[in-house]
Write a protein that holds these residues in place. Structure first.
Motif, PDB file in Angstrom:
ATOM      1  N   ASP A  31       0.818  -1.212   0.000  1.00  0.00           N
ATOM      2  CA  ASP A  31       0.000   0.000   0.000  1.00  0.00           C
ATOM      3  C   ASP A  31       0.853   1.265   0.000  1.00  0.00           C
ATOM      4  OD1 ASP A  31       0.753  -0.758   2.639  1.00  0.00           O
ATOM      5  OD2 ASP A  31      -0.757   0.588   3.466  1.00  0.00           O
ATOM      6  N   VAL A  32       2.073   1.174   0.522  1.00  0.00           N
ATOM      7  CA  VAL A  32       2.991   2.314   0.485  1.00  0.00           C
ATOM      8  C   VAL A  32       3.468   2.554  -0.943  1.00  0.00           C
ATOM      9  CG1 VAL A  32       5.187   3.249   1.331  1.00  0.00           C
ATOM     10  CG2 VAL A  32       3.720   1.888   2.852  1.00  0.00           C
ATOM     11  N   TRP A  33       3.827   1.482  -1.627  1.00  0.00           N
ATOM     12  CA  TRP A  33       4.228   1.625  -3.039  1.00  0.00           C
ATOM     13  C   TRP A  33       3.085   2.240  -3.843  1.00  0.00           C
ATOM     14  CZ3 TRP A  33       8.623   1.367  -1.465  1.00  0.00           C
ATOM     15  CH2 TRP A  33       9.382   0.252  -1.155  1.00  0.00           C
ATOM     16  N   ARG A  34       1.890   1.770  -3.597  1.00  0.00           N
ATOM     17  CA  ARG A  34       0.727   2.283  -4.324  1.00  0.00           C
ATOM     18  C   ARG A  34       0.501   3.764  -4.009  1.00  0.00           C
ATOM     19  NH1 ARG A  34      -2.380   2.928  -8.584  1.00  0.00           N
ATOM     20  NH2 ARG A  34      -4.489   3.575  -8.036  1.00  0.00           N
ATOM     21  N   ALA A  35       0.555   4.118  -2.741  1.00  0.00           N
ATOM     22  CA  ALA A  35       0.333   5.509  -2.358  1.00  0.00           C
ATOM     23  C   ALA A  35       1.401   6.428  -2.942  1.00  0.00           C
ATOM     24  CB  ALA A  35       0.306   5.631  -0.830  1.00  0.00           C
ATOM     25  N   GLY A  36       2.636   5.959  -2.964  1.00  0.00           N
ATOM     26  CA  GLY A  36       3.712   6.766  -3.543  1.00  0.00           C
ATOM     27  C   GLY A  36       3.571   6.962  -5.037  1.00  0.00           C
ATOM     28  N   SER A  37       2.957   5.994  -5.706  1.00  0.00           N
ATOM     29  CA  SER A  37       2.806   6.086  -7.158  1.00  0.00           C
ATOM     30  C   SER A  37       1.731   7.067  -7.578  1.00  0.00           C
ATOM     31  CB  SER A  37       2.501   4.702  -7.747  1.00  0.00           C
ATOM     32  OG  SER A  37       1.192   4.288  -7.405  1.00  0.00           O
ATOM     33  N   VAL A  38       0.814   7.387  -6.669  1.00  0.00           N
ATOM     34  CA  VAL A  38      -0.234   8.369  -6.976  1.00  0.00           C
ATOM     35  C   VAL A  38      -0.112   9.615  -6.102  1.00  0.00           C
ATOM     36  CG1 VAL A  38      -1.846   6.690  -7.929  1.00  0.00           C
ATOM     37  CG2 VAL A  38      -1.896   7.198  -5.462  1.00  0.00           C
ATOM     38  N   GLY A  39       0.999   9.736  -5.394  1.00  0.00           N
ATOM     39  CA  GLY A  39       1.292  10.954  -4.669  1.00  0.00           C
ATOM     40  C   GLY A  39       0.454  11.221  -3.444  1.00  0.00           C
ATOM     41  N   SER A  40      -0.148  10.195  -2.861  1.00  0.00           N
ATOM     42  CA  SER A  40      -0.963  10.418  -1.670  1.00  0.00           C
ATOM     43  C   SER A  40      -0.138  10.385  -0.386  1.00  0.00           C
ATOM     44  CB  SER A  40      -2.105   9.397  -1.591  1.00  0.00           C
ATOM     45  OG  SER A  40      -1.608   8.083  -1.551  1.00  0.00           O
ATOM     46  N   ILE A  41       1.167  10.073  -0.498  1.00  0.00           N
ATOM     47  CA  ILE A  41       2.102  10.205   0.612  1.00  0.00           C
ATOM     48  C   ILE A  41       3.373  10.850   0.090  1.00  0.00           C
ATOM     49  CG2 ILE A  41       1.202   8.223   1.909  1.00  0.00           C
ATOM     50  CD1 ILE A  41       3.577   6.609   0.946  1.00  0.00           C
ATOM     51  N   GLY A  42       4.175  11.392   0.987  1.00  0.00           N
ATOM     52  CA  GLY A  42       5.426  12.018   0.607  1.00  0.00           C
ATOM     53  C   GLY A  42       6.616  11.098   0.833  1.00  0.00           C
ATOM     54  N   GLU A  43       7.787  11.557   0.431  1.00  0.00           N
ATOM     55  CA  GLU A  43       8.996  10.747   0.575  1.00  0.00           C
ATOM     56  C   GLU A  43       9.301  10.450   2.041  1.00  0.00           C
ATOM     57  OE1 GLU A  43      12.524  10.856  -2.000  1.00  0.00           O
ATOM     58  OE2 GLU A  43      11.725  12.799  -2.639  1.00  0.00           O
ATOM     59  N   ARG A  44       9.118  11.439   2.911  1.00  0.00           N
ATOM     60  CA  ARG A  44       9.378  11.197   4.337  1.00  0.00           C
ATOM     61  C   ARG A  44       8.473  10.090   4.865  1.00  0.00           C
ATOM     62  NH1 ARG A  44       9.493  16.148   8.493  1.00  0.00           N
ATOM     63  NH2 ARG A  44      11.352  16.553   7.233  1.00  0.00           N
ATOM     64  N   ASP A  45       7.210  10.089   4.413  1.00  0.00           N
ATOM     65  CA  ASP A  45       6.282   9.037   4.834  1.00  0.00           C
ATOM     66  C   ASP A  45       6.765   7.668   4.375  1.00  0.00           C
ATOM     67  OD1 ASP A  45       4.344  10.918   5.893  1.00  0.00           O
ATOM     68  OD2 ASP A  45       3.857  11.383   3.818  1.00  0.00           O
ATOM     69  N   VAL A  46       7.272   7.601   3.149  1.00  0.00           N
ATOM     70  CA  VAL A  46       7.771   6.327   2.627  1.00  0.00           C
ATOM     71  C   VAL A  46       8.914   5.824   3.499  1.00  0.00           C
ATOM     72  CG1 VAL A  46       8.853   5.164   0.668  1.00  0.00           C
ATOM     73  CG2 VAL A  46       7.044   6.855   0.268  1.00  0.00           C
ATOM     74  N   HIS A  47       9.847   6.710   3.834  1.00  0.00           N
ATOM     75  CA  HIS A  47      10.974   6.329   4.692  1.00  0.00           C
ATOM     76  C   HIS A  47      10.476   5.831   6.045  1.00  0.00           C
ATOM     77  CE1 HIS A  47      14.767   7.901   2.690  1.00  0.00           C
ATOM     78  NE2 HIS A  47      13.818   8.221   1.836  1.00  0.00           N
ATOM     79  N   GLU A  48       9.541   6.565   6.626  1.00  0.00           N
ATOM     80  CA  GLU A  48       9.042   6.175   7.950  1.00  0.00           C
ATOM     81  C   GLU A  48       8.321   4.837   7.914  1.00  0.00           C
ATOM     82  OE1 GLU A  48       6.638   9.465   9.086  1.00  0.00           O
ATOM     83  OE2 GLU A  48       8.347  10.717   9.711  1.00  0.00           O
ATOM     84  N   GLN A  49       7.538   4.608   6.867  1.00  0.00           N
ATOM     85  CA  GLN A  49       6.812   3.348   6.756  1.00  0.00           C
ATOM     86  C   GLN A  49       7.757   2.176   6.501  1.00  0.00           C
ATOM     87  OE1 GLN A  49       3.590   2.651   7.384  1.00  0.00           O
ATOM     88  NE2 GLN A  49       3.443   4.771   8.088  1.00  0.00           N
TER      89      GLN A  49
END
Length: 215
Positions: free
Chosen positions: A43-61
């Motif tokens: 779900d993180v990969w998916r959210a990052g692909s449509v911009g619903s989370i930021g890079e910092r969120d990806v790192h934290e997750q």
């Protein structure tokens, strides 16, 4: 007057992005069963692909879900970007540079948050084409027809004047369904020939801009 337009994908077309095995290496390093990383991060990969989370969120997750410390998280993300960015398709890029002024040029890419900054820094795609439409910036991925509508709107062109080039067959078919011509990328010679044929068939070649002082 209409103008011929060529729109291209990035990964697998303008960049060569073979599987580097980075995910499997991290699973071995962390002693996780095969498939765990993508299952936990789906779900993180998916959210990052449509911009619903930021890079910092990806790192934290990534840190939270995979049990990574800060240096490990940085290394994990560095491996992701190494595969994502791949290497440039120099032959096709050089050909496209030679088309500037002859046709409209654009990019439509299923992407990931942070891609524009990195691809601009490495490959200067912003200097290669007039408009780049990233899925993480518009919140829509191919093959959704709205993605093709978005790139046509960004360029101010009609779908029927466009040739779309992608390495994924379902995306090629989706582009055709919107009224575009489309080409499945398999290699440079066939792709360059198809683009050249598209431009040769256009009844409205792009005019050269007048020299300064001319009326």
């Amino acid at each position: 007057m209409t103008e011929a337009c060529v729109i291209l994908d990035i990964g697998g077309v303008l960049e060569f992005t073979p599987d580097t095995g980075w995910v499997q290496r991290w699973e071995e390093r962390l002693e996780l069963p095969r498939g765990t990383v993508n299952a936990r991060m789906h779900d993180v990969w998916r959210a990052g692909s449509v911009g619903s989370i930021g890079e910092r969120d990806v790192h934290e997750q990534a840190a939270a879900r995979l049990g990574l410390d800060a240096p490990q998280t940085d290394a994990f993300m560095a491996d992701l970007w190494t595969e994502y960015l791949g290497t440039p398709n120099d032959e096709l890029i050089a050909f496209l540079r030679g088309l500037r002024g002859r046709c409209r040029l654009g990019i439509l890419s299923n992407s990931f948050v942070g891609a524009r900054e990195r691809e601009t820094g490495l490959y200067r795609f912003d200097e290669l084409v007039e408009r780049i439409v990233y899925s993480h910036e518009i919140g829509i991925e191919k093959p959704d027809p709205r993605a093709f509508d978005a790139v046509c709107a960004a360029l101010g062109v009609r779908p029927e004047d466009c040739l779309f080039v992608d390495d994924v067959a379902v995306h090629v078919e989706a582009a055709r369904a919107t009224g575009m011509q489309a080409h499945l990328f398999e290699d440079n010679p066939r792709t360059i020939a198809r683009i050249a044929a598209h431009l040769d068939a256009s009844p409205f070649p792009r005019a050269e801009p007048p020299a300064p002082g001319r009326t």
